[in-house]
Design a protein around this motif. Structure first.
Motif, PDB file in Angstrom:
ATOM      1  N   VAL A  84      29.326  33.388  46.614  1.00  0.00           N
ATOM      2  CA  VAL A  84      28.988  31.969  46.428  1.00  0.00           C
ATOM      3  C   VAL A  84      30.164  31.188  45.851  1.00  0.00           C
ATOM      4  CG1 VAL A  84      27.496  30.364  45.172  1.00  0.00           C
ATOM      5  CG2 VAL A  84      26.512  32.416  46.202  1.00  0.00           C
ATOM      6  N   ILE A  85      30.868  31.772  44.882  1.00  0.00           N
ATOM      7  CA  ILE A  85      31.954  31.035  44.220  1.00  0.00           C
ATOM      8  C   ILE A  85      33.338  31.491  44.687  1.00  0.00           C
ATOM      9  CG2 ILE A  85      30.531  30.602  42.188  1.00  0.00           C
ATOM     10  CD1 ILE A  85      32.178  32.747  40.728  1.00  0.00           C
ATOM     11  N   PHE A  86      33.388  32.354  45.687  1.00  0.00           N
ATOM     12  CA  PHE A  86      34.663  32.911  46.148  1.00  0.00           C
ATOM     13  C   PHE A  86      35.665  31.825  46.530  1.00  0.00           C
ATOM     14  CE2 PHE A  86      37.490  34.249  49.563  1.00  0.00           C
ATOM     15  CZ  PHE A  86      38.060  35.404  49.045  1.00  0.00           C
ATOM     16  N   ASP A  87      35.246  30.864  47.357  1.00  0.00           N
ATOM     17  CA  ASP A  87      36.174  29.824  47.821  1.00  0.00           C
ATOM     18  C   ASP A  87      36.729  29.006  46.663  1.00  0.00           C
ATOM     19  OD1 ASP A  87      35.881  30.633  50.426  1.00  0.00           O
ATOM     20  OD2 ASP A  87      34.407  29.093  50.952  1.00  0.00           O
ATOM     21  N   ALA A  88      35.903  28.746  45.658  1.00  0.00           N
ATOM     22  CA  ALA A  88      36.361  27.978  44.498  1.00  0.00           C
ATOM     23  C   ALA A  88      37.415  28.763  43.720  1.00  0.00           C
ATOM     24  CB  ALA A  88      35.179  27.628  43.594  1.00  0.00           C
ATOM     25  N   LEU A  89      37.164  30.052  43.513  1.00  0.00           N
ATOM     26  CA  LEU A  89      38.138  30.878  42.799  1.00  0.00           C
ATOM     27  C   LEU A  89      39.446  30.981  43.586  1.00  0.00           C
ATOM     28  CD1 LEU A  89      35.788  33.816  41.696  1.00  0.00           C
ATOM     29  CD2 LEU A  89      36.653  31.974  40.248  1.00  0.00           C
ATOM     30  N   GLU A  98      40.577  28.810  45.719  1.00  0.00           N
ATOM     31  CA  GLU A  98      41.242  27.504  45.706  1.00  0.00           C
ATOM     32  C   GLU A  98      42.040  27.305  44.425  1.00  0.00           C
ATOM     33  OE1 GLU A  98      40.029  22.759  45.518  1.00  0.00           O
ATOM     34  OE2 GLU A  98      38.760  24.147  46.652  1.00  0.00           O
ATOM     35  N   VAL A  99      41.447  27.589  43.277  1.00  0.00           N
ATOM     36  CA  VAL A  99      42.176  27.360  42.018  1.00  0.00           C
ATOM     37  C   VAL A  99      43.323  28.357  41.870  1.00  0.00           C
ATOM     38  CG1 VAL A  99      40.216  26.288  40.857  1.00  0.00           C
ATOM     39  CG2 VAL A  99      40.555  28.751  40.630  1.00  0.00           C
ATOM     40  N   ARG A 100      43.163  29.573  42.386  1.00  0.00           N
ATOM     41  CA  ARG A 100      44.264  30.528  42.347  1.00  0.00           C
ATOM     42  C   ARG A 100      45.439  30.012  43.168  1.00  0.00           C
ATOM     43  NH1 ARG A 100      45.590  33.538  38.964  1.00  0.00           N
ATOM     44  NH2 ARG A 100      43.918  35.073  38.983  1.00  0.00           N
ATOM     45  N   GLU A 101      45.165  29.542  44.382  1.00  0.00           N
ATOM     46  CA  GLU A 101      46.229  29.054  45.256  1.00  0.00           C
ATOM     47  C   GLU A 101      46.861  27.778  44.718  1.00  0.00           C
ATOM     48  OE1 GLU A 101      44.236  28.731  49.005  1.00  0.00           O
ATOM     49  OE2 GLU A 101      44.481  30.868  49.494  1.00  0.00           O
ATOM     50  N   ALA A 122      51.595  25.287  42.132  1.00  0.00           N
ATOM     51  CA  ALA A 122      52.155  24.429  41.085  1.00  0.00           C
ATOM     52  C   ALA A 122      53.032  25.204  40.111  1.00  0.00           C
ATOM     53  CB  ALA A 122      51.024  23.756  40.315  1.00  0.00           C
ATOM     54  N   GLY A 123      53.213  26.495  40.387  1.00  0.00           N
ATOM     55  CA  GLY A 123      54.062  27.309  39.532  1.00  0.00           C
ATOM     56  C   GLY A 123      53.390  27.763  38.248  1.00  0.00           C
ATOM     57  N   ARG A 124      52.053  27.787  38.239  1.00  0.00           N
ATOM     58  CA  ARG A 124      51.322  28.213  37.043  1.00  0.00           C
ATOM     59  C   ARG A 124      50.583  29.522  37.314  1.00  0.00           C
ATOM     60  NH1 ARG A 124      49.287  23.022  37.493  1.00  0.00           N
ATOM     61  NH2 ARG A 124      47.229  23.879  37.957  1.00  0.00           N
ATOM     62  N   HIS A 125      50.493  30.336  36.287  1.00  0.00           N
ATOM     63  CA  HIS A 125      49.648  31.527  36.355  1.00  0.00           C
ATOM     64  C   HIS A 125      48.345  31.218  35.634  1.00  0.00           C
ATOM     65  CE1 HIS A 125      48.182  35.632  36.240  1.00  0.00           C
ATOM     66  NE2 HIS A 125      48.007  35.508  34.933  1.00  0.00           N
ATOM     67  N   LEU A 126      47.232  31.317  36.336  1.00  0.00           N
ATOM     68  CA  LEU A 126      45.926  31.069  35.742  1.00  0.00           C
ATOM     69  C   LEU A 126      45.252  32.405  35.460  1.00  0.00           C
ATOM     70  CD1 LEU A 126      43.761  28.924  34.991  1.00  0.00           C
ATOM     71  CD2 LEU A 126      42.887  29.158  37.321  1.00  0.00           C
ATOM     72  N   CYS A 127      44.910  32.643  34.210  1.00  0.00           N
ATOM     73  CA  CYS A 127      44.227  33.878  33.838  1.00  0.00           C
ATOM     74  C   CYS A 127      42.733  33.691  34.046  1.00  0.00           C
ATOM     75  CB  CYS A 127      44.519  34.224  32.381  1.00  0.00           C
ATOM     76  SG  CYS A 127      43.693  35.731  31.805  1.00  0.00           S
ATOM     77  N   MET A 128      42.150  34.461  34.961  1.00  0.00           N
ATOM     78  CA  MET A 128      40.725  34.378  35.243  1.00  0.00           C
ATOM     79  C   MET A 128      40.053  35.679  34.817  1.00  0.00           C
ATOM     80  SD  MET A 128      40.341  32.155  38.765  1.00  0.00           S
ATOM     81  CE  MET A 128      41.183  33.290  39.878  1.00  0.00           C
ATOM     82  N   ILE A 129      38.950  35.539  34.082  1.00  0.00           N
ATOM     83  CA  ILE A 129      38.270  36.679  33.475  1.00  0.00           C
ATOM     84  C   ILE A 129      36.784  36.593  33.777  1.00  0.00           C
ATOM     85  CG2 ILE A 129      37.726  37.833  31.289  1.00  0.00           C
ATOM     86  CD1 ILE A 129      40.279  36.460  30.151  1.00  0.00           C
ATOM     87  N   GLU A 154      40.593  41.430  43.917  1.00  0.00           N
ATOM     88  CA  GLU A 154      41.536  41.040  44.962  1.00  0.00           C
ATOM     89  C   GLU A 154      42.013  39.605  44.786  1.00  0.00           C
ATOM     90  OE1 GLU A 154      39.437  41.924  48.552  1.00  0.00           O
ATOM     91  OE2 GLU A 154      40.054  44.036  48.571  1.00  0.00           O
ATOM     92  N   LEU A 155      41.233  38.800  44.055  1.00  0.00           N
ATOM     93  CA  LEU A 155      41.630  37.431  43.724  1.00  0.00           C
ATOM     94  C   LEU A 155      42.425  37.370  42.422  1.00  0.00           C
ATOM     95  CD1 LEU A 155      38.353  35.461  44.563  1.00  0.00           C
ATOM     96  CD2 LEU A 155      40.562  35.211  45.719  1.00  0.00           C
ATOM     97  N   GLY A 156      42.668  38.529  41.830  1.00  0.00           N
ATOM     98  CA  GLY A 156      43.417  38.561  40.581  1.00  0.00           C
ATOM     99  C   GLY A 156      42.581  38.302  39.353  1.00  0.00           C
ATOM    100  N   VAL A 157      41.257  38.444  39.477  1.00  0.00           N
ATOM    101  CA  VAL A 157      40.360  38.242  38.347  1.00  0.00           C
ATOM    102  C   VAL A 157      40.254  39.544  37.553  1.00  0.00           C
ATOM    103  CG1 VAL A 157      38.008  37.641  37.628  1.00  0.00           C
ATOM    104  CG2 VAL A 157      39.040  36.506  39.625  1.00  0.00           C
TER     105      VAL A 157
END
Length: 283
Positions: A215-220, A222-225, A230-237, A259-262
């Protein structure tokens, strides 16, 4: 609760009693502590925000988190050594190097933790665990010493938001049933250049979404990409709450997230403490 305690006291198949609850009224709590102290069996109590010293004065075990309550109960049942009392220190030691690695990849402008929870219990537990770890902690629930968000739809500083609150669910399914209510908020928080960490939970089991990660895959994604562009690393937990026996296939849900880096954790407490460790190293 008192009827339940009495039932477990007289149930020959019950070896260990575990009580989990949001905070009862102090007078009610005393009645419960008194009742459970007389069951004649080991008992573990985790009341969110409860006074550990008071609970233990009744001769029962007091837990520091939902996970800690489970670990103590299993150790008692199997007659194994109890886990150390300092639950938080144990988790911090285990994930110290990973937290340092994550923090080192964040940019100087990334300062804040943004937590999105399907329900109140996990958000309240996270407040209790994080209130002494991160500064300027806000929430849409009046609990645990966090500052109350004036607008639950707008995060301030470090914010933990119960997405199951009626302001988000009026006319919509609860996020445990349908986590799509979290999609816009994930995109908003993940697109904010000041966001360092996004912490969220997903629940598996009967009555829950058949594919919460889907359900939330596309949102995750999108924010990863967006953050990488933008040259930022977003830590997702993520706290993926469930077991291998759930109908949603725990292993597959976890695999897709990773696989999304979460970073996927097996308990809300582990996820929250790790999020605090990464965030506080950006102060």
């Amino acid at each position: 609760m008192l009827q339940g305690i009495d039932f477990l006291k007289n149930d020959p198949e019950t070896d260990v009693v575990v009580l989990v609850s949001k905070p009862p009224h102090p007078e009610t709590a005393k009645k419960i502590y008194s009742a459970v102290s007389g069951v004649g069996k080991p008992a573990v109590v985790y009341f969110l925000g409860g006074n550990r010293a008071e609970i233990e004065s009744y001769g029962v075990y007091s837990a520091a988190s939902l996970e800690d309550a489970a670990a103590i109960a299993v150790a008692l049942e199997l007659k194994q050594p109890l886990p150390s009392r300092d639950f938080q220190a144990r988790i911090e030691t285990e994930y110290l190097e990973l937290a340092k690695e994550e923090a080192s990849m964040l940019s100087g402008s990334q300062k804040y933790l943004r937590g999105l929870f399907c329900g109140g219990t996990h958000s309240e537990e996270a407040v209790l665990l994080l209130k002494n770890m991160v500064s300027d902690l806000h929430s849409n629930i009046s609990f645990g010493g966090a500052k109350l968000l004036e607008d639950p739809k707008k995060s301030i500083g470090n914010s933990l938001v119960d997405m199951g609150d009626e302001v988000f669910t009026r006319g919509k399914p609860h996020p445990v049933i349908d986590p799509s209510v979290m999609i816009d908020r994930i995109i908003e928080e993940g697109s904010n250049p000041e966001t360092a960490v996004i912490l969220f939970d997903l629940l598996l089991g009967h009555g829950c979404s058949p594919d919460p990660v889907g359900v939330i895959f596309d949102a995750l994604k999108e924010v990863r990409e967006k953050s990488e562009a933008a040259g930022r690393h977003l830590c997702m937990i993520c706290d993926l709450c469930g077991t291998e026996k759930e109908p949603q296939n725990y292993a597959m849900q976890k695999k897709v997230l990773e696989e999304l880096g979460v970073h996927v954790f097996e308990s809300n407490a582990q996820a929250a403490i790790f999020a605090g460790m990464v965030t506080e190293r950006r102060g």
